[in-house]
Design an enzyme around this catalytic site. Structure first.
Site, PDB file in Angstrom:
ATOM      1  N   ASP A 160      41.308 -91.759 -38.978  1.00 56.65           N
ATOM      2  CA  ASP A 160      41.514 -91.263 -37.625  1.00 56.65           C
ATOM      3  C   ASP A 160      42.032 -89.834 -37.764  1.00 56.65           C
ATOM      4  OD1 ASP A 160      42.911 -90.533 -35.217  1.00 56.65           O
ATOM      5  OD2 ASP A 160      43.056 -92.636 -34.646  1.00 56.65           O
ATOM      6  N   CYS A 181      45.703 -89.218 -37.258  1.00 59.13           N
ATOM      7  CA  CYS A 181      46.620 -89.984 -38.106  1.00 59.13           C
ATOM      8  C   CYS A 181      47.257 -89.073 -39.156  1.00 59.13           C
ATOM      9  CB  CYS A 181      45.841 -91.119 -38.769  1.00 59.13           C
ATOM     10  SG  CYS A 181      46.571 -91.793 -40.263  1.00 59.13           S
ATOM     11  N   CYS A 211      46.217 -89.835 -42.741  1.00 54.92           N
ATOM     12  CA  CYS A 211      44.807 -89.462 -42.948  1.00 54.92           C
ATOM     13  C   CYS A 211      44.718 -87.969 -43.243  1.00 54.92           C
ATOM     14  CB  CYS A 211      43.968 -89.800 -41.714  1.00 54.92           C
ATOM     15  SG  CYS A 211      43.787 -91.564 -41.386  1.00 54.92           S
ATOM     16  N   ARG A 228      42.321 -95.164 -33.720  1.00 56.90           N
ATOM     17  CA  ARG A 228      43.332 -96.202 -33.514  1.00 56.90           C
ATOM     18  C   ARG A 228      43.520 -96.557 -32.045  1.00 56.90           C
ATOM     19  NH1 ARG A 228      48.214 -93.319 -36.154  1.00 56.90           N
ATOM     20  NH2 ARG A 228      47.152 -91.596 -35.103  1.00 56.90           N
TER      21      ARG A 228
END
Length: 227
Positions: free
Chosen positions: A114, A117, A120, A144
């Site tokens: 994502d 995120c 991430c 998400r």
């Protein structure tokens, strides 16, 4: 949706034998499962049900449903039959992935990610380190907030961009695409992630179909993959 099963759920259904898979599909749908696809399994009398909620096994008389991994036993050890089913499906998504290949490839991972995120972003900023260790990184989208979220539409624009690598890096660096798109491909990725059991990002799928939940430093991930 509440978790459908915990480990193994005994279901009291009709005892009549079903001549085809449609009645099985309908029974599973009544239990709240969606996207149900029923096929044969390696075990006599048991069918495989691949759903948007994961993989389940149902007896042909629809009296029992099992939620969990199915392993084949052999002289070479255990083989995860369930994960191999999803790996075959994962392979059909290869042209939709954003891929960062390692020159001296030792491992290939698929990361459900994502762009909003934090971890991430941490992982992506270390792409070169993963690649230098021989780890090819392939990305699939897993917003998400769901497929109706703004992030889902941003990720659709990234994954369908003329240069998705550039678009992804720009988004990670705080410059998301200005033009949003309907989350068609992103929805497919998201549903596949749910089937693998993804419930957060980043989630890493190994070549064996095993799911590693969460970020690992490059050296730690290499150690995990080498076991």
């Amino acid at each position: 949706m509440k978790k459908v099963f915990s480990a193994i759920l005994l279901v009291g259904m009709s005892s009549s034998l079903f001549a085809n898979s449609q009645p099985l599909v309908e029974q599973l749908q009544k239990m709240g499962l969606s996207g149900v696809e029923v096929s044969d399994s390696p075990v006599k009398g048991i069918k495989t049900a691949i759903t948007d909620n994961g993989i389940f096994y149902i007896t042909e008389d629809a009296k029992y449903v099992l939620d969990g991994k199915l392993y084949a036993l052999s002289e070479k050890g255990l083989r995860d039959v369930s994960s191999h089913l999803l790996l075959d499906k994962l392979a059909t998504y290869k042209h939709e992935m954003v891929v960062y290949p390692a020159k001296n490839e030792k491992h290939v991972i698929t990361v459900f990610m994502d762009t909003s995120c934090h971890y991430c972003k941490v992982l992506h900023k270390q792409i070169k380190d993963y690649n230098d260790l021989g780890i090819t990184v392939r990305y699939l989208a897993f917003p998400r907030g769901g497929v109706q979220s703004k992030t889902a539409r941003e990720m659709e624009a990234i994954f369908t961009a003329q240069d998705p690598q550039f678009a992804l890096t720009e988004a990670i660096n705080g410059n998301p695409p200005k033009t949003l798109k309907n989350a068609d491909i992103t929805k497919k990725h998201y549903q596949l992630g749910l089937q693998f059991g993804v419930n957060g990002t980043p989630s890493i799928v190994t070549e064996k179909g095993e799911l590693i939940g969460g970020y690992l430093k490059p050296a730690d991930l290499l150690s995990e993959l080498s076991q």
